[in-house]
Design a protein around this motif. Structure first.
Motif, mmCIF file in Angstrom:
data_model
loop_
_atom_site.group_PDB
_atom_site.id
_atom_site.type_symbol
_atom_site.label_atom_id
_atom_site.label_comp_id
_atom_site.label_asym_id
_atom_site.label_seq_id
_atom_site.Cartn_x
_atom_site.Cartn_y
_atom_site.Cartn_z
ATOM 1 N N VAL A 108 25.694 26.104 38.186
ATOM 2 C CA VAL A 108 27.008 25.731 37.672
ATOM 3 C C VAL A 108 26.875 24.631 36.635
ATOM 4 O O VAL A 108 27.527 24.650 35.582
ATOM 5 N N ARG A 109 26.026 23.649 36.916
ATOM 6 C CA ARG A 109 25.815 22.548 35.971
ATOM 7 C C ARG A 109 25.188 23.040 34.679
ATOM 8 O O ARG A 109 25.517 22.556 33.589
ATOM 9 N N MET A 110 24.276 23.988 34.762
ATOM 10 C CA MET A 110 23.599 24.499 33.574
ATOM 11 C C MET A 110 24.482 25.425 32.756
ATOM 12 O O MET A 110 24.236 25.658 31.572
ATOM 13 N N SER A 111 25.512 25.986 33.373
ATOM 14 C CA SER A 111 26.357 26.967 32.692
ATOM 15 C C SER A 111 27.159 26.310 31.574
ATOM 16 O O SER A 111 27.804 25.281 31.779
ATOM 17 N N SER A 112 27.128 26.912 30.408
ATOM 18 C CA SER A 112 27.957 26.424 29.306
ATOM 19 C C SER A 112 29.372 26.988 29.377
ATOM 20 O O SER A 112 30.282 26.467 28.722
ATOM 21 N N LYS A 113 29.559 28.056 30.152
ATOM 22 C CA LYS A 113 30.867 28.691 30.282
ATOM 23 C C LYS A 113 31.589 28.142 31.514
ATOM 24 O O LYS A 113 30.960 27.844 32.534
ATOM 25 N N PRO A 114 32.920 27.989 31.458
ATOM 26 C CA PRO A 114 33.670 27.568 32.646
ATOM 27 C C PRO A 114 33.428 28.520 33.808
ATOM 28 O O PRO A 114 33.320 29.739 33.629
ATOM 29 N N VAL A 115 33.339 27.954 35.020
ATOM 30 C CA VAL A 115 33.072 28.739 36.224
ATOM 31 C C VAL A 115 34.253 28.593 37.185
ATOM 32 O O VAL A 115 34.652 27.485 37.535
#
Length: 296
Positions: A108-115
């Protein structure tokens, strides 16, 4: 209809998943798309293991590198979102997670897209702390949230523990982690653990509404905002650091093994019996040392 149908993602490394399901759909009017990563172990109440996290990594990686995707949804197939770590696996497997791997929160932290977390039924342990690290949480009215680590001798540290203080406040965060209480959906909403609660039958529709709102604005701006909000996690220690310093042999000691054993054997754990025995052995060792020192 505003949305295309969900379609299973195919391609090298993406179409042989066992523990998750990975799908995408696109909004016909807005143009952007949504990737949905679903825990797919309903017979195990979606219990977590590194095999699950390995597959999730591939799906998160693909979704974040697909320029047509604007939102990632994390869901759970079956009656429950997930009940945390697979206790049978944890009897040995927690060692590998603490010392050689990364927690799923980092995805989740690495994701650039909203989760967005789409939650129904139980959301316990590792599933709960992944959910409160997500950007948004949409909960069905039958949802139940909570931590379980101290009950089953499963220690936790790193960014996702203190980060809960940012979500619900320091006192409530310590209550959640240390007392292992369970909270119904409305209680979770009241403390700020979730964004909204809807009837179970409306859960997917509500998630679609939130996705539509996110797809209607600049995806680049959302990526900057997400990174800005998430940077507060970066000042905390890495997962496992504190546990390794305080209790480097925890998983091999009786207390570290007792929680999982008691859970599997359906009995109350005997933590304080173990601690009393430890105190007796420490006293005995001190007395033997003093007697030997004075004799010499």
């Amino acid at each position: 209809m505003s949305w295309t149908n969900w379609s299973a993602v195919t391609g090298h490394g993406l179409d042989n998943f066992v523990f998750i399901a990975y799908e995408k759909k696109h909004h016909r009017d807005l143009g952007g798309g949504v990737a949905r990563i679903s825990f797919n172990r309903p017979d195990k109440m979606n219990a977590m293991s590194p095999d699950v996290i390995d597959e999730m990594f591939r799906a998160f990686y693909d979704a974040n590198h697909d320029a047509t995707i604007g939102v990632i949804v994390v869901a759970g197939r079956g009656r429950h979102f997930g009940v945390g770590g697979d206790v049978e696996w944890e009897q040995w497997g927690l060692r590998s997670v603490f010392y050689h791997r990364y927690p799923h929160n980092r995805l989740v932290r690495m994701s650039s897209k909203p989760v967005i977390a789409q939650v129904q039924g139980y959301c316990i342990g590792g599933h709960n702390h992944m959910v409160y690290c997500c950007d948004f949480t949409i909960a069905a009215d039958n949802s139940v949230f909570g931590q379980a680590g101290p009950r089953v001798s499963s220690p936790a540290d790193g960014a996702f523990v203190p980060y809960l203080s940012k979500v619900v406040g320091a006192k409530k965060a310590r209550e959640i982690w240390m007392l292992c209480r369970k909270y119904k959906a409305e209680q979770a909403l009241e403390m700020g653990l979730v964004n909204t609660v809807v009837p179970l039958e409306q859960l997917e529709v509500e998630v679609d509404r939130w996705c539509e709102e996110l797809l209607a604005v600049s995806p680049g701006c959302l990526e900057i905002l997400k990174a800005a909000f998430d940077q507060e996690m970066d000042g905390y220690k890495e997962f496992g650091t504190i546990s390794a310093q305080l209790y480097p042999d925890f998983f091999d000691m009786p207390e570290g093994r007792e929680g999982g054993a008691a859970f599997l054997e359906k009995r109350k754990p005997e933590f304080w019996t173990i601690r009393k025995r430890e105190a007796e052995l420490r006293r005995q060792l001190r007395e033997e040392y003093e007697a030997r020192r004075h004799k010499d």
